[in-house]
Scaffold this active site. Structure first.
Site, PDB file in Angstrom:
ATOM      1  N   GLU A 159       0.831  -1.201   0.000  1.00 14.46           N
ATOM      2  CA  GLU A 159       0.000   0.000   0.000  1.00 14.46           C
ATOM      3  C   GLU A 159       0.864   1.249   0.000  1.00 14.46           C
ATOM      4  O   GLU A 159       2.029   1.223   0.364  1.00 14.46           O
ATOM      5  CB  GLU A 159      -0.945  -0.006   1.209  1.00 14.46           C
ATOM      6  CG  GLU A 159      -0.350  -0.502   2.524  1.00 14.46           C
ATOM      7  CD  GLU A 159       0.835   0.261   3.042  1.00 14.46           C
ATOM      8  OE1 GLU A 159       0.819   1.510   2.916  1.00 14.46           O
ATOM      9  OE2 GLU A 159       1.786  -0.336   3.560  1.00 14.46           O
ATOM     10  N   GLY A 300       6.318  -0.076   4.019  1.00 12.48           N
ATOM     11  CA  GLY A 300       5.103  -0.398   3.276  1.00 12.48           C
ATOM     12  C   GLY A 300       5.437  -0.853   1.869  1.00 12.48           C
ATOM     13  O   GLY A 300       6.498  -1.460   1.634  1.00 12.48           O
ATOM     14  N   GLU A 301       4.532  -0.584   0.935  1.00 13.60           N
ATOM     15  CA  GLU A 301       4.709  -0.908  -0.482  1.00 13.60           C
ATOM     16  C   GLU A 301       4.673  -2.406  -0.773  1.00 13.60           C
ATOM     17  O   GLU A 301       4.712  -2.817  -1.923  1.00 13.60           O
ATOM     18  CB  GLU A 301       6.036  -0.356  -1.038  1.00 13.60           C
ATOM     19  CG  GLU A 301       6.240   1.124  -0.853  1.00 13.60           C
ATOM     20  CD  GLU A 301       7.593   1.600  -1.378  1.00 13.60           C
ATOM     21  OE1 GLU A 301       8.322   0.803  -2.011  1.00 13.60           O
ATOM     22  OE2 GLU A 301       7.920   2.787  -1.153  1.00 13.60           O
ATOM     23  N   GLY A 302       4.652  -3.256   0.254  1.00 13.28           N
ATOM     24  CA  GLY A 302       4.779  -4.695   0.040  1.00 13.28           C
ATOM     25  C   GLY A 302       6.214  -5.168   0.076  1.00 13.28           C
ATOM     26  O   GLY A 302       6.505  -6.318  -0.272  1.00 13.28           O
TER      27      GLY A 302
END
Length: 334
Positions: A159, A300-302
């Site tokens: 995200e 974040g971001e995966g």
């Protein structure tokens, strides 16, 4: 019985009993999820959902809201950490505009699932209307349906959204009936004064919305459009019997929301890392889960999913390729 067959296969590899530690538990879990003693990983995907949050205007983040769309452009240009790690590990990446407060050019390789430009300010009203929330769930579901056509059976979710640790802290507080202060961390790097301001703002948000009870009501009231789409995507991934790689605090809150509705989803979830966000370890404990990595990540971001993927592949590979004592006539422990 499949569980016993998997355990026998693991135990009789050419190694001391239990010598591969948590990797053995991971292999067992994957085999059980795929209902086979010879699991495989196929066409891994990472989906990054991006959206803005109305509460960001209250100053809950160290970064301004425009960083959301700027980072989406960075993802699309291939320059973010998640791009680097996905390239390294052969993971296809998809970027989804779930509700970014920006008009992107139409010629970008961006999946347009925008419900509205930013969630609402939860200090004034629920983050989403019921209709917007249901649309966000459907949009997340549709993203996974399209990916499933490729033969993907393992998917991770990341995200991007300035303010989304605040939304997640509020959701965790309501989902588990915890004091909100126990669920608040420094997010993208708040100093002490900024952290106290965040605590004050989120406490006021909790006090304003006391009526929320169900998981969906909590997500609609306190969540974000990217979190809602992630919930819908995770639910569809489970319906498709995909392995679900869970990233950090925000992704775990999304899973917790889906878990409240269907506890079986955890059977397919692989929790990839313990975030440096204050409440993440507590949340994992509440779900009875252990994560694969603890690198103090809070990006974040995966990124945690992409970094953990080689370990997941290793669990499958040792189960399928490592010799057994029977195969090579090595004497087992008496």
């Amino acid at each position: 019985m499949l569980s016993n067959e998997l355990q026998h296969k693991i135990d009789f590899k050419t190694k001391p009993l239990g010598a591969l530690g948590h990797l053995e538990q991971l292999a067992h879990k994957i085999g059980m999820a795929q209902k086979t003693t010879s699991p495989r990983l196929s066409h891994p995907h990472m989906v990054v959902f991006a959206a803005d949050h109305g509460i960001a205007k209250a100053g809950v983040s160290a970064y301004p809201q425009e960083v959301t769309y700027q980072m989406v452009m960075n993802f699309l240009g291939g320059g973010a950490a998640i791009n680097v790690f996905c390239r390294q590990n052969g993971i296809d990446i998809k970027i989804v505009d779930a509700g970014v407060n920006f008009d992107f050019p139409s010629d970008l390789n961006l999946i347009d699932k925008k419900v509205r430009k930013s969630s609402r300010n939860i200090l004034e009203e629920p983050a989403m209307t019921s209709e917007e929330y249901q649309q966000a769930l459907k949009n997340g579901k549709s993203v996974v349906e399209e990916i499933a056509i490729t033969g993907c059976n393992i998917i991770g979710f990341g995200e991007m959204g300035i303010g989304n640790t605040s939304a997640s802290s509020l959701m965790m507080s309501k989902l588990f009936d915890l004091p909100v202060i126990n669920c608040i961390g420094r997010g993208t790097g708040l100093n002490d004064d900024q952290l106290q301001n965040k605590i004050n703002i989120l406490s006021a948000a909790i006090d304003k919305h006391t009526h929320t009870k169900t998981a969906d009501e909590i997500a609609q009231t306190f969540g974000g459009l990217e979190i809602a789409q992630m919930i819908g995507a995770m639910e569809e991934a489970f319906r498709q019997n995909m392995l679900i790689m869970v990233d950090g605090f925000i992704a775990t809150v999304a899973v917790a929301t889906a878990w409240k509705k269907n506890p079986d989803i955890l059977n397919n979830c692989i929790f990839c890392h313990v975030s440096d966000e204050n409440a993440h370890l507590q949340l994992l404990d509440l779900l009875g889960q252990k994560a694969l990595l603890n690198f103090n990540l809070r990006l974040g971001e995966g990124t945690g999913c992409a970094l953990a993927y080689p370990l997941i592949q290793g669990a499958v590979n040792f189960l399928n390729e490592m010799s057994s004592f029977e195969d090579v006539h090595v004497s087992n422990k008496k």
